[in-house]
Design a protein around this motif. Structure first.
Motif, PDB file in Angstrom:
ATOM      1  N   SER A 170      24.801  -6.044 -41.062  1.00  0.00           N
ATOM      2  CA  SER A 170      24.728  -7.489 -40.836  1.00  0.00           C
ATOM      3  C   SER A 170      24.494  -8.196 -42.166  1.00  0.00           C
ATOM      4  N   ILE A 171      24.766  -9.484 -42.191  1.00  0.00           N
ATOM      5  CA  ILE A 171      24.460 -10.246 -43.394  1.00  0.00           C
ATOM      6  C   ILE A 171      22.949 -10.373 -43.536  1.00  0.00           C
ATOM      7  N   THR A 172      22.502 -10.678 -44.727  1.00  0.00           N
ATOM      8  CA  THR A 172      21.079 -10.820 -45.020  1.00  0.00           C
ATOM      9  C   THR A 172      20.731 -12.300 -45.141  1.00  0.00           C
ATOM     10  N   GLU A 173      19.554 -12.577 -45.697  1.00  0.00           N
ATOM     11  CA  GLU A 173      19.176 -13.963 -45.953  1.00  0.00           C
ATOM     12  C   GLU A 173      20.104 -14.604 -46.978  1.00  0.00           C
ATOM     13  N   ASN A 174      20.819 -13.782 -47.730  1.00  0.00           N
ATOM     14  CA  ASN A 174      21.842 -14.235 -48.672  1.00  0.00           C
ATOM     15  C   ASN A 174      23.212 -13.934 -48.061  1.00  0.00           C
ATOM     16  N   PRO A 175      23.995 -14.948 -47.657  1.00  0.00           N
ATOM     17  CA  PRO A 175      25.256 -14.693 -46.954  1.00  0.00           C
ATOM     18  C   PRO A 175      26.283 -13.884 -47.749  1.00  0.00           C
ATOM     19  N   SER A 176      26.128 -13.756 -49.050  1.00  0.00           N
ATOM     20  CA  SER A 176      27.084 -12.967 -49.831  1.00  0.00           C
ATOM     21  C   SER A 176      26.702 -11.477 -49.848  1.00  0.00           C
TER      22      SER A 176
END
Length: 165
Positions: free
Chosen positions: A40-46
């Motif tokens: 999944s993505i993290t707190e940073n979308p990149s």
């Protein structure tokens, strides 16, 4: 002789197409079966975070983590084998729920701190989170009622306390 253990490995990668395939291919080429995989993505979308569970001895898994570090899209790798972690899975279980056994099923769901998220005249869909032992135990207790479908997310994990990746 080293002992085979279950390893939970977190991998931070670039959030772009093809990265998951490259990581999975690395495990495949080395002959490792991935026991579970959650992405999944993290707190940073990149950035995406992969949680990979594999069985292997310390030396074998160290080789895998070194190979992961060499992939261009991988920024960090953490094997949590000696790190205190919090780990969870999510499961959705669709079980037969006839009128005469609904109360018993609801009691099981309550004991395991799950919840019924959908119901029909013949089924319940149960949501439960926790460690894989907890989910395995609930699944085993629901089997006599007739499990129609089951889906699990695979393990996600995070180090306890202030320690991060």
């Amino acid at each position: 002789m080293t002992q085979t253990q279950q390893h939970t490995i977190s991998v931070l990668v670039e959030n772009k197409p093809g990265v998951l395939a490259r990581v999975a291919l690395l495990f495949s080429r080395r002959g490792y079966n991935i026991e579970s995989l959650a992405v999944s993505i993290t707190e940073n979308p990149s950035i995406s975070r992969m949680t990979v569970v594999v069985n292997g001895d310390e030396q074998e898994v160290e080789q895998i983590t070194k190979q992961l570090h060499k992939l261009i899209d991988v920024s960090k790798v953490q094997d949590y084998i000696d790190v205190p972690i919090i780990a969870r899975e999510l499961a959705l279980i669709k079980v037969n729920a006839e009128v005469n056994n609904r109360t018993a099923i609801l009691q099981l769901v309550e004991i395991f701190r799950g919840r019924v998220i959908d119901m029909s005249d013949k089924t319940f869909v149960i949501e439960v989170t926790g460690g894989n032992d907890k989910i395995d135990a609930l699944e085993k207790l629901l089997e006599p009622y007739g499990i129609r479908e089951l889906v699990r997310t695979g393990r996600i994990a995070m180090a306890r306390g202030v320690r991060g990746m």
